[in-house]
Design an enzyme around this catalytic site. Structure first.
Site, PDB file in Angstrom:
ATOM      1  N   LEU A  79     -16.014 -29.343 -98.187  1.00 65.34           N
ATOM      2  CA  LEU A  79     -15.267 -30.473 -98.741  1.00 65.34           C
ATOM      3  C   LEU A  79     -14.904 -30.098-100.174  1.00 65.34           C
ATOM      4  O   LEU A  79     -15.758 -29.656-100.938  1.00 65.34           O
ATOM      5  CB  LEU A  79     -16.125 -31.745 -98.757  1.00 65.34           C
ATOM      6  CG  LEU A  79     -16.320 -32.489 -97.433  1.00 65.34           C
ATOM      7  CD1 LEU A  79     -17.317 -33.616 -97.610  1.00 65.34           C
ATOM      8  CD2 LEU A  79     -15.005 -33.028 -96.895  1.00 65.34           C
ATOM      9  N   ASP A  80     -13.647 -30.260-100.541  1.00 64.59           N
ATOM     10  CA  ASP A  80     -13.224 -29.955-101.902  1.00 64.59           C
ATOM     11  C   ASP A  80     -13.887 -30.913-102.889  1.00 64.59           C
ATOM     12  O   ASP A  80     -14.359 -31.994-102.491  1.00 64.59           O
ATOM     13  CB  ASP A  80     -11.698 -30.070-102.021  1.00 64.59           C
ATOM     14  CG  ASP A  80     -10.991 -28.952-101.265  1.00 64.59           C
ATOM     15  OD1 ASP A  80     -11.638 -27.923-100.998  1.00 64.59           O
ATOM     16  OD2 ASP A  80      -9.804 -29.122-100.933  1.00 64.59           O
ATOM     17  N   PRO A  81     -13.915 -30.558-104.179  1.00 64.70           N
ATOM     18  CA  PRO A  81     -14.554 -31.431-105.174  1.00 64.70           C
ATOM     19  C   PRO A  81     -14.062 -32.879-105.138  1.00 64.70           C
ATOM     20  O   PRO A  81     -14.857 -33.813-105.267  1.00 64.70           O
ATOM     21  CB  PRO A  81     -14.192 -30.750-106.501  1.00 64.70           C
ATOM     22  CG  PRO A  81     -14.119 -29.299-106.149  1.00 64.70           C
ATOM     23  CD  PRO A  81     -13.483 -29.274-104.777  1.00 64.70           C
ATOM     24  N   ALA A  83     -13.054 -34.609-102.624  1.00 64.92           N
ATOM     25  CA  ALA A  83     -13.477 -35.308-101.403  1.00 64.92           C
ATOM     26  C   ALA A  83     -14.950 -35.699-101.431  1.00 64.92           C
ATOM     27  O   ALA A  83     -15.777 -35.060-102.069  1.00 64.92           O
ATOM     28  CB  ALA A  83     -13.194 -34.430-100.188  1.00 64.92           C
TER      29      ALA A  83
END
Length: 344
Positions: A79-81, A83
């Protein structure tokens, strides 16, 4: 209560964490690794004793302390930062099962902010293009969503790490080098897609302050023209719009197959309704049988990151946290209550 109490320790398994927006997935894994390496739930008594001796300065070994126990820790889908939500963690033999979650069905909620698209398709990026948004209504969005349900062809964004002839797409965009061919669309399945909240202009979201320079726009345009000679990046001013006017935002909920770009759905939907748009919030609410909130008997509920964060602070301060009569810390009890044990 534990779904399957471990009969013998240590164990290998899978559990879910509720990742907050902000930290990277790898930083979450790193912090968990520090806890796992010191837990009798996952590490043998002999290795725990060896770690105590190492801490006391006896029998020092080279390498990172987190790897002394040899227990592997990994995650089943970054998960990207920006998200938040479900992040599946594998420990020991559980890491061998993490690949199963890359292509499983996932659920997301995301907020789209209209009128502006960015290089990353979300609020972490720079403004690339602005477009009209006042003409968009709730009914227009609901009608447009129909074209994004079922099996659809989705083109990954040019600012992605996907490679073309050995070179990441984002490098073509940044260097202004023409793409050798069009970015290949991939088939994905959108099992369900609905508008769950129309925020309109009643929200605190704003477009990113940073924007592409004319030079950067020309570089991206040149890269795209290598595959499509009609490609053009051009601002479209909103008629009679005040500079500080708040653009429309709305929330989508979707269930999708593995490999689906949620940001691309938002980006493409905004184009379909004659505007531009980007993601300002993104949450993964379910991945396979791991969910933010267990709603089925065989679901595994995810554990709030705050539980692990407090245990990590205790570890860093050298202050032992509270344990129950059996010697289990709060984070260990919660993991045991939502742990999918992996045997063999």
């Amino acid at each position: 209560m534990p779904k399957a109490p471990p009969l013998s320790l240590p164990v290998s398994g899978l559990f879910g964490v509720v990742k907050p927006s902000g930290p990277t997935s790898m930083s979450i894994v790193h912090d968990l690794q520090q806890l796992v390496a010191r837990s009798k739930l996952f590490v043998t008594d002999e290795k725990l004793e060896a770690m105590k001796k190492q801490k006391a300065g006896k029998g020092k070994k080279k390498g990172r302390q987190a790897r002394v126990d040899g227990v592997k820790v990994g995650q089943g889908g970054t998960l990207d930062p920006l998200a938040d939500g479900v992040l599946i963690i594998g420990v020991g033999k559980g890491t061998k099962k993490l690949g199963d979650f890359l292509n499983c069905t996932k659920e997301y909620t995301t907020t789209c902010l209209l009128g502006c698209e960015t290089d990353t398709y979300d609020s972490e990026g720079k403004r690339v293009r602005v477009a009209p948004w006042k003409h968009v209504s709730e009914d227009i969005v609901r009608e447009a969503l129909k074209a994004f349900s079922g099996e659809i062809m989705q083109t990954p964004p040019i600012f992605s790490a996907l490679k073309m002839e050995g070179k990441p797409l984002y490098e073509y965009a940044r260097e202004g080098k023409p793409l050798p061919r069009p970015i290949e669309a991939r088939k994905v399945t959108v099992h369900a897609l609905e508008l769950v909240e129309w925020k309109g202009q009643d929200h605190a979201f704003r477009w990113p302050e940073k924007s592409f320079s004319e030079e950067e726009k020309k570089a991206v345009e040149k890269a795209l023209k290598g595959a499509d000679e009609n490609a053009e990046i051009k601002d479209e001013a909103e008629p009679s719009s005040a500079p500080d006017e708040v653009p429309i935002a709305f929330v989508l909920k979707m269930t999708v197959s593995g490999g689906t770009y949620v940001r691309s759905i938002v980006h493409d939907l905004a184009h379909a309704i004659g505007s531009a748009g980007h993601v300002v919030t993104l949450g993964r609410t379910r991945q396979g049988r791991f969910a933010m909130h267990a709603t089925h008997e065989d679901d595994y509920a995810c554990i709030p990151w705050k539980t692990f964060e407090e245990a990590t602070k205790d570890l860093e301060s050298g202050t032992p946290g509270e344990t129950d009569a059996d010697g289990w810390a709060e984070w260990e009890r919660q993991v045991m209550g939502n742990l999918k044990i992996v045997e063999g």
